[in-house]
Structures are given as structure tokens and as C-alpha cells.
Design a protein around this motif. Structure first.
Motif, PDB file in Angstrom:
ATOM      1  N   GLU A 247       0.764  -1.190  -0.135  1.00 49.02           N
ATOM      2  CA  GLU A 247      -0.114   0.105   0.000  1.00 49.02           C
ATOM      3  C   GLU A 247       0.919   1.342   0.143  1.00 49.02           C
ATOM      4  O   GLU A 247       0.509   2.257  -0.651  1.00 49.02           O
ATOM      5  CB  GLU A 247      -0.895   0.241   1.202  1.00 49.02           C
ATOM      6  CG  GLU A 247      -1.980  -0.933   1.144  1.00 49.02           C
ATOM      7  CD  GLU A 247      -2.709  -1.254   2.478  1.00 49.02           C
ATOM      8  OE1 GLU A 247      -3.562  -1.987   2.595  1.00 49.02           O
ATOM      9  OE2 GLU A 247      -2.303  -0.555   3.480  1.00 49.02           O
ATOM     10  N   PHE A 248       1.977   1.203   0.715  1.00 54.48           N
ATOM     11  CA  PHE A 248       2.649   2.511   0.781  1.00 54.48           C
ATOM     12  C   PHE A 248       3.527   2.872  -0.636  1.00 54.48           C
ATOM     13  O   PHE A 248       3.514   3.936  -1.152  1.00 54.48           O
ATOM     14  CB  PHE A 248       3.933   2.176   1.870  1.00 54.48           C
ATOM     15  CG  PHE A 248       5.036   3.371   1.878  1.00 54.48           C
ATOM     16  CD1 PHE A 248       4.665   4.083   3.225  1.00 54.48           C
ATOM     17  CD2 PHE A 248       5.858   3.505   1.165  1.00 54.48           C
ATOM     18  CE1 PHE A 248       5.694   5.260   3.239  1.00 54.48           C
ATOM     19  CE2 PHE A 248       6.609   4.612   1.528  1.00 54.48           C
ATOM     20  CZ  PHE A 248       6.443   5.406   2.399  1.00 54.48           C
ATOM     21  N   ASP A 249       3.890   1.610  -1.206  1.00 59.86           N
ATOM     22  CA  ASP A 249       4.541   1.739  -2.632  1.00 59.86           C
ATOM     23  C   ASP A 249       3.386   2.167  -3.518  1.00 59.86           C
ATOM     24  O   ASP A 249       3.897   3.052  -4.432  1.00 59.86           O
ATOM     25  CB  ASP A 249       5.114   0.260  -3.027  1.00 59.86           C
ATOM     26  CG  ASP A 249       6.145  -0.132  -2.361  1.00 59.86           C
ATOM     27  OD1 ASP A 249       6.857   0.520  -1.385  1.00 59.86           O
ATOM     28  OD2 ASP A 249       6.463  -1.337  -2.176  1.00 59.86           O
ATOM     29  N   LEU A 250       2.232   1.679  -3.490  1.00 55.22           N
ATOM     30  CA  LEU A 250       1.220   2.267  -4.461  1.00 55.22           C
ATOM     31  C   LEU A 250       0.918   3.648  -4.162  1.00 55.22           C
ATOM     32  O   LEU A 250       1.061   4.481  -5.202  1.00 55.22           O
ATOM     33  CB  LEU A 250       0.052   1.320  -4.264  1.00 55.22           C
ATOM     34  CG  LEU A 250      -1.170   1.598  -5.009  1.00 55.22           C
ATOM     35  CD1 LEU A 250      -0.876   1.353  -6.786  1.00 55.22           C
ATOM     36  CD2 LEU A 250      -2.346   0.579  -4.686  1.00 55.22           C
ATOM     37  N   LEU A 251       0.905   4.185  -2.997  1.00 54.19           N
ATOM     38  CA  LEU A 251       0.524   5.326  -2.786  1.00 54.19           C
ATOM     39  C   LEU A 251       1.664   6.345  -3.055  1.00 54.19           C
ATOM     40  O   LEU A 251       1.582   7.414  -3.544  1.00 54.19           O
ATOM     41  CB  LEU A 251       0.221   5.803  -1.133  1.00 54.19           C
ATOM     42  CG  LEU A 251       0.094   7.091  -0.864  1.00 54.19           C
ATOM     43  CD1 LEU A 251      -1.367   7.746  -1.615  1.00 54.19           C
ATOM     44  CD2 LEU A 251      -0.631   7.299   0.802  1.00 54.19           C
ATOM     45  N   ALA A 252       2.991   5.785  -2.824  1.00 54.76           N
ATOM     46  CA  ALA A 252       4.439   6.571  -3.102  1.00 54.76           C
ATOM     47  C   ALA A 252       4.288   6.826  -4.778  1.00 54.76           C
ATOM     48  O   ALA A 252       4.365   8.029  -5.306  1.00 54.76           O
ATOM     49  CB  ALA A 252       5.422   5.820  -2.767  1.00 54.76           C
ATOM     50  N   PHE A 253       3.950   5.814  -5.415  1.00 49.32           N
ATOM     51  CA  PHE A 253       3.627   6.129  -6.852  1.00 49.32           C
ATOM     52  C   PHE A 253       2.719   7.009  -7.223  1.00 49.32           C
ATOM     53  O   PHE A 253       2.942   7.790  -8.416  1.00 49.32           O
ATOM     54  CB  PHE A 253       3.393   4.613  -7.671  1.00 49.32           C
ATOM     55  CG  PHE A 253       3.448   4.601  -9.131  1.00 49.32           C
ATOM     56  CD1 PHE A 253       4.498   4.247  -9.874  1.00 49.32           C
ATOM     57  CD2 PHE A 253       2.159   4.736  -9.763  1.00 49.32           C
ATOM     58  CE1 PHE A 253       4.628   4.310 -11.215  1.00 49.32           C
ATOM     59  CE2 PHE A 253       2.273   4.502 -11.230  1.00 49.32           C
ATOM     60  CZ  PHE A 253       3.312   4.642 -11.814  1.00 49.32           C
ATOM     61  N   PHE A 254       1.538   6.841  -6.996  1.00 49.09           N
ATOM     62  CA  PHE A 254       0.584   7.859  -7.255  1.00 49.09           C
ATOM     63  C   PHE A 254       0.925   9.282  -6.936  1.00 49.09           C
ATOM     64  O   PHE A 254       0.868  10.130  -7.746  1.00 49.09           O
ATOM     65  CB  PHE A 254      -0.626   7.376  -6.393  1.00 49.09           C
ATOM     66  CG  PHE A 254      -1.507   6.373  -7.074  1.00 49.09           C
ATOM     67  CD1 PHE A 254      -1.710   6.281  -8.276  1.00 49.09           C
ATOM     68  CD2 PHE A 254      -2.045   5.527  -6.248  1.00 49.09           C
ATOM     69  CE1 PHE A 254      -2.517   5.287  -8.992  1.00 49.09           C
ATOM     70  CE2 PHE A 254      -3.008   4.457  -6.700  1.00 49.09           C
ATOM     71  CZ  PHE A 254      -3.297   4.307  -8.020  1.00 49.09           C
ATOM     72  N   LEU A 255       1.652   9.377  -5.873  1.00 54.85           N
ATOM     73  CA  LEU A 255       2.073  10.824  -5.260  1.00 54.85           C
ATOM     74  C   LEU A 255       3.158  11.293  -6.296  1.00 54.85           C
ATOM     75  O   LEU A 255       3.260  12.367  -6.661  1.00 54.85           O
ATOM     76  CB  LEU A 255       2.385  10.702  -3.777  1.00 54.85           C
ATOM     77  CG  LEU A 255       1.354  10.658  -2.991  1.00 54.85           C
ATOM     78  CD1 LEU A 255       2.021  10.511  -1.376  1.00 54.85           C
ATOM     79  CD2 LEU A 255       0.488  11.990  -3.038  1.00 54.85           C
ATOM     80  N   ASN A 256       3.742  10.404  -6.948  1.00 50.96           N
ATOM     81  CA  ASN A 256       5.116  10.852  -7.696  1.00 50.96           C
ATOM     82  C   ASN A 256       4.503  11.106  -9.115  1.00 50.96           C
ATOM     83  O   ASN A 256       5.390  11.366 -10.016  1.00 50.96           O
ATOM     84  CB  ASN A 256       6.060   9.570  -7.813  1.00 50.96           C
ATOM     85  CG  ASN A 256       7.256   9.888  -6.785  1.00 50.96           C
ATOM     86  OD1 ASN A 256       7.903  10.895  -6.612  1.00 50.96           O
ATOM     87  ND2 ASN A 256       7.385   8.681  -5.904  1.00 50.96           N
ATOM     88  N   HIS A 257       3.241  10.409  -9.459  1.00 48.08           N
ATOM     89  CA  HIS A 257       2.832  10.636 -11.037  1.00 48.08           C
ATOM     90  C   HIS A 257       1.359  11.161 -10.713  1.00 48.08           C
ATOM     91  O   HIS A 257       0.389  10.404 -11.227  1.00 48.08           O
ATOM     92  CB  HIS A 257       2.739   9.253 -11.508  1.00 48.08           C
ATOM     93  CG  HIS A 257       4.169   8.707 -11.675  1.00 48.08           C
ATOM     94  ND1 HIS A 257       4.468   7.966 -10.749  1.00 48.08           N
ATOM     95  CD2 HIS A 257       5.122   8.538 -12.655  1.00 48.08           C
ATOM     96  CE1 HIS A 257       5.940   7.478 -10.927  1.00 48.08           C
ATOM     97  NE2 HIS A 257       6.271   7.941 -12.374  1.00 48.08           N
ATOM     98  N   PRO A 258       1.119  12.257 -10.272  1.00 46.63           N
ATOM     99  CA  PRO A 258      -0.370  12.983  -9.900  1.00 46.63           C
ATOM    100  C   PRO A 258      -0.937  13.276 -11.504  1.00 46.63           C
ATOM    101  O   PRO A 258      -0.151  13.702 -12.373  1.00 46.63           O
ATOM    102  CB  PRO A 258      -0.183  14.027  -9.287  1.00 46.63           C
ATOM    103  CG  PRO A 258       1.277  14.657  -9.523  1.00 46.63           C
ATOM    104  CD  PRO A 258       2.033  13.337  -9.625  1.00 46.63           C
ATOM    105  N   GLY A 259      -2.139  13.160 -11.566  1.00 43.69           N
ATOM    106  CA  GLY A 259      -3.128  13.412 -12.777  1.00 43.69           C
ATOM    107  C   GLY A 259      -2.702  12.566 -13.926  1.00 43.69           C
ATOM    108  O   GLY A 259      -3.261  12.775 -15.090  1.00 43.69           O
ATOM    109  N   GLU A 260      -1.811  11.403 -14.109  1.00 40.53           N
ATOM    110  CA  GLU A 260      -1.963  10.451 -15.017  1.00 40.53           C
ATOM    111  C   GLU A 260      -2.567   9.245 -14.565  1.00 40.53           C
ATOM    112  O   GLU A 260      -2.648   8.768 -13.544  1.00 40.53           O
ATOM    113  CB  GLU A 260      -0.155  10.157 -14.910  1.00 40.53           C
ATOM    114  CG  GLU A 260       0.556  11.191 -15.234  1.00 40.53           C
ATOM    115  CD  GLU A 260       2.280  11.037 -15.337  1.00 40.53           C
ATOM    116  OE1 GLU A 260       2.368   9.898 -16.071  1.00 40.53           O
ATOM    117  OE2 GLU A 260       3.007  11.641 -15.075  1.00 40.53           O
TER     118      GLU A 260
END
Length: 234
Positions: A162-175
Motif C-alpha cells: 500500500e505504501f509503494d502504491l501510494l508513493a507511486f501515485f504521489l510521484n505521478h499525479p494526474g496520470e
């Protein structure tokens, strides 16, 4: 040993399964330790931490799900669950408890060895880095160096994935990303069950959204997958 060197604890009450899995993992370059039940697995885990655990769900006495639950109280060691074909509830329960992957029985030992290698490789790639900057979106903050996340100043209880998934989302907002994209980029898989992503997104929403049924941060892009909308209130 080779690139895949690591210690794997295999927990299964079927001696034949343990032996077959051990042989395939050793051929793949891993060291292997065996446990025939949940109680023995917990004893071994209390003494030292393997690099990964292969864990059968259905065992007499302490179940694999219970072993996973107790393990997650103190460790983020990667876990691959073994579930019987058709046991969807157990697969979902394992993922919710923090398992990283699952393989259904009857399974290909070669596929299991590939899954183990993939999960372990991804775990090593996502090890905390002291130089990684904090990720912030409003009242949501991730500190990669500490593997810590807070919402409104309160610490979130996230599994490693879950941490990895959220980190990925935060690194790629709007995509927008499909489930296949997320399996590859977050899990490091080029194959796998897309329901794994669905379960993790649902669990993540339950922890970061004010109304998980109507998410404002991790939104569904119909016909595609998911998109993270930064700057939106939780």
C-alpha cells in the motif's frame, strides 16, 4: 550464489509440496528453510528474519492467514501466499493482511520461483533511501526514508505494498494508469492477477479518503484504471 541469492522460508503442511518448492527455489539460486505448520513457522520467524516467506493458507492449527497477520505486526518481510483454486476470499484476506502476492494450487513450481524472484527483487528496489524527498499532498505526507505516512498529522497503518502504491501515485499525479500498468510499475510483474491491484486500491482508499465510496484522491478512470488527483481534500 547469483543475483537471486536470499533465504526463503517455505511453510506448508504437505511434505511433498515443501520438497518440490525447495528444489525449484534452490535451482533458482535461493537458500531455503522449511516449516510444516504455522506454529513452527512463528518459532523460526521469532529467531531470525528470512528474505521472503512462502506461506500456505490452509494448515491445521495456526492458519497461514494468522501467521501473516502476526508477522505483519513486526515485519515487512515479503510474503507469497499459496491458496487453493477457487479460494478467492482467502486470497483477498491475505492481500488485506499485507501479503505481497499469491499463487493458486495446483501451481507450477517454476512459476512460483519466478514470483518469488519478482517479489524479492521489487522489495529490494523499494528499500528506504535516506536521500528520497518527502511526498506531500495537502494533509497527506509520505516519508520514504522512514517508510512512514501521515494524514492530518496522524500516522497511517499501511502495508508495504500500500505504501509503494501510494508513493507511486504521489510521484505521478494526474496520470491515468491501467491495472496492468500498476502491476508492472509498482509490483514489478509482467504477469499476474489484476484483482491484486483492485484490492490494494480499495484498501488504500479506506485509509486516505474521507469517503472511500466516493474517492477524491485515487479516482477511477472508467475503461482505463486509476488516476491520482493531487490538491483535492480527502
Amino acid at each position: 550464489m547469483g543475483e537471486q541469492d536470499g533465504l526463503v522460508l517455505v511453510v506448508d503442511d504437505d511434505e511433498n509440496v515443501r520438497d518440490v518448492v525447495r528444489r525449484y527455489l534452490e535451482v533458482a539460486g535461493f537458500r531455503v528453510e522449511l516449516a510444516g505448520d504455522g506454529e513452527r513457522a512463528l518459532e523460526l520467524l521469532a529467531g531470525h528474519r528470512p528474505d521472503l516467506v512462502v506461506l500456505d493458507v490452509m494448515m491445521p492449527g495456526i492458519s497461514g492467514l494468522e501467521v501473516c497477520r502476526r508477522l505483519r505486526e513486526s515485519s515487512e518481510v515479503p510474503v507469497v501466499m499459496l491458496t487453493a483454486l477457487g479460494e478467492e476470499e482467502n486470497r483477498i484476506a491475505g492481500l488485506q493482511l499485507g501479503a505481497d502476492d499469491y499463487v493458486t494450487k495446483p501451481f507450477s513450481p517454476r512459476e512460483l520461483a519466478l514470483r518469488v524472484a519478482s517479489v524479492l527483487r521489487r522489495a529490494r528496489m523499494t528499500a528506504p533511501s535516506s536521500s528520497a524527498p518527502d511526498l506531500v499532498d495537502g494533509d497527506l505526507r509520505l516519508v520514504p526514508a522512514a517508510r512512514q505516512a501521515t494524514l492530518g498529522g496522524m500516522e497511517l497503518s499501511l502495508t508495504a505494498r500500500e505504501f509503494d502504491l501510494l508513493a507511486f501515485f504521489l510521484n505521478h499525479p494526474g496520470e491515468a494508469y491501467s491495472r496492468t500498468d500498476l502491476l508492472e510499475k509498482v509490483w514489478g510483474w509482467d504477469f499476474g492477477d489484476q484483482s491484486t491491484v483492485t484490492v490494494h486500491v480499495r484498501r488504500l482508499r479506506e485509509k486516505i479518503e474521507r469517503d472511500p465510496a466516493n474517492p477524491s484522491r485515487v479516482v477511477t478512470v472508467w475503461g482505463v484504471g486509476y488516476r491520482y488527483q493531487a490538491g483535492r481534500p480527502s
